[in-house]
Design an enzyme around this catalytic site. Structure first.
Site, short mmCIF file in Angstrom:
data_model
loop_
_atom_site.label_atom_id
_atom_site.label_comp_id
_atom_site.label_asym_id
_atom_site.label_seq_id
_atom_site.Cartn_x
_atom_site.Cartn_y
_atom_site.Cartn_z
N HIS A 279 0.70 -0.83 0.02
CA HIS A 279 -0.22 0.00 0.14
C HIS A 279 0.99 1.45 -0.21
CE1 HIS A 279 -3.00 2.24 0.72
NE2 HIS A 279 -3.82 2.18 1.71
N HIS A 330 -1.83 -0.38 -11.62
CA HIS A 330 -2.73 -0.28 -10.41
C HIS A 330 -3.79 -0.85 -10.46
CE1 HIS A 330 -5.31 2.90 -8.40
NE2 HIS A 330 -4.01 2.92 -7.92
N ASP A 389 2.99 6.24 -7.89
CA ASP A 389 4.23 5.96 -6.42
C ASP A 389 5.36 6.07 -7.71
OD1 ASP A 389 2.74 6.09 -4.25
OD2 ASP A 389 1.66 3.63 -5.07
#
Length: 452
Positions: A279, A330, A389
């Site tokens: 996460h 994702h 990210d």
């Protein structure tokens, strides 16, 4: 004598007994149509609740067919592109304004925003001696544990800690949003001093500064930062602050809040979820992967060499040998992650200001090559693109943030979303809710256990 915990032969024996008697036949998940967490058998999200706080779209129905589309993210019904364009074009910091939007469901007027910023600034203080008595004691090497411990300890300083009336929860949430940067950065300084032998300095936040500016001020010995640094960090906070009710930490917030527990316990539970590398720790994995790439590939401008390295990642030959290209793909988005699309241009600007054009070029090259190579090597049910990210670790590195603070800075953003979801859950929960589970007996008989 040093405090030491060890895994004894007896512990290993008990573990083996637990292991042998706790496995569940994976075919039962399909047979009984049980979702494993918040994903179905294909990895797609499942509906587990309702929220008005944000919306994510990655598919559209075209002629009755579910078709992948460019990713869309809405905060309280407003497109994230529109929101970020608004405050960036007017050269304003956006975190405080977006916090108001998520908490209260509407954009503030100029006067409302000014009053709200003053309220957050007034909350930006810790109890007397808290830094000395809590943060400086037994510093952890993991800042997420330090942050969670600090949050739980704040319970002891709150005379109304267990009161879940909405005005009290609002007070608690605003205070946590305001002090999370202090808890995070002070926790890092304590670790860096006591565990790494570095100099210790504790700066006070400045009321006239934004959240992003204060983070940089608190972190740096000279308290100095540039406009582009604060702008990019502010944008990162906005893009990380909320992402639907189905991500692990936000769903945790809903579930734990539904039990009627206090705000500090609910937020600590969310922090425990965010700490997980699946996460909140993804950007650290991205940075580690790129360091391994740089150490492995001789010519970082050679597309064939880079492509071969990426194939090696998928075949578990490089980095952590998990078979993943971190930062690509994702759980929800397919064609694109709108947050990454917004972020990328400002990452480039920051790289230019820092003289890091070569790093940015390498990231861009991997972003272009990776989807093609993944499509060639893997059977995938939806498209693959860079997620936020992929670039956030590079940004934090260029800002001089230590890796220990990458996930806590994520938490400094996401505490806004958690607060909004906690308030929403309390407003819409009429009774204590417990999850429903299927009890499996000897892999043959099944009893549905519901709330009684």
């Amino acid at each position: 004598m040093a405090y030491k915990l060890s895994i004894t032969p007896e512990i290993e024996r008990l573990t083996e007994i637990c292991l042998n008697n706790s496995r569940i036949n994976t075919e039962l998940y399909k047979e009984l149509d049980i979702k494993r967490g918040l994903r179905d058998i294909n990895g797609a999200g499942v509906r587990a609740g309702l929220t008005k706080i944000s919306t994510i779209n990655s598919f559209k129905m075209i002629d009755g067919v579910k078709t992948p589309c460019e990713g869309e993210l809405y905060y309280r019904g407003i497109d994230i592109h529109e929101l970020t364009d608004g405050f960036i074009n007017e050269k304003r910091f956006g975190f405080e304004e977006m916090t108001y939007l998520l908490l209260f469901g509407k954009l503030p007027t100029d006067n409302e925003l000014a009053d709200f910023i003053k309220e957050l600034a007034s909350q930006r203080a810790l109890p007397r001696n808290f830094v000395r008595d809590v943060i400086m004691k037994a510093p952890s090497k993991d800042m997420m544990n330090t942050l969670a411990r600090s949050v739980l300890t704040l319970y002891s300083y709150d005379s109304l800690a267990d009161d879940i009336a909405l005005p009290n929860v609002m007070r608690q949430c605003l205070n946590l949003i305001a002090v999370f940067p202090m808890l995070s950065v002070y926790g890092y300084h304590a670790h860096n001093h006591y565990n790494n032998g570095k100099s210790l300095y504790i700066h006070q936040p400045k009321r006239s500064l934004s959240t992003a500016e204060n983070i940089l001020r608190l972190l740096r010995p000279d308290k100095k930062y540039t406009e582009i640094e604060a702008t990019v960090l502010d944008l990162a906070l906005v893009l990380h602050m909320e992402h639907g009710g189905g991500n692990n930490s936000t769903f945790t917030t809903h579930v734990v809040t539904s039990s009627g527990t206090d705000t500090y316990s609910a937020v600590a539970a969310a922090l425990g979820s965010l700490k997980g590398p699946k996460h909140g720790g993804a950007n650290i994995k991205v940075m580690g992967m790129f360091e391994d790439l740089k150490n492995t590939v001789k010519d970082l401008t050679d597309e064939d060499e880079i492509a071969n390295y990426l194939r090696g990642l998928l075949h578990k030959e490089h980095f952590d040998k998990k078979g993943l290209i971190y930062g690509m793909g994702h759980a929800v988005y397919s064609i694109s992650d709108p947050r990454a699309n917004i972020f990328k241009g400002y990452v480039e600007r920051l790289a230019k200001s820092k003289g890091n054009d070569a790093d940015y070029a390498l990231y861009s090259l991997v972003e272009r090559l990776a989807p093609k190579i993944i499509a060639e090597e893997r059977h995938i049910y939806k498209g693959v693109s860079a997620n936020i990210d992929f670039y956030s670790g590079l940004v934090y590195h260029m800002l001089g943030l230590p890796p220990e603070l990458y996930t806590p800075i994520f938490a400094c953003a996401r505490i806004t979303g958690w607060s909004a979801h906690r308030l929403e859950e309390l407003i819409n929960t009429d009774k204590i809710i417990r999850p429903a589970y299927v009890s499996v007996q000897d892999n043959e008989s099944y009893v549905l256990m519901k709330d009684r």
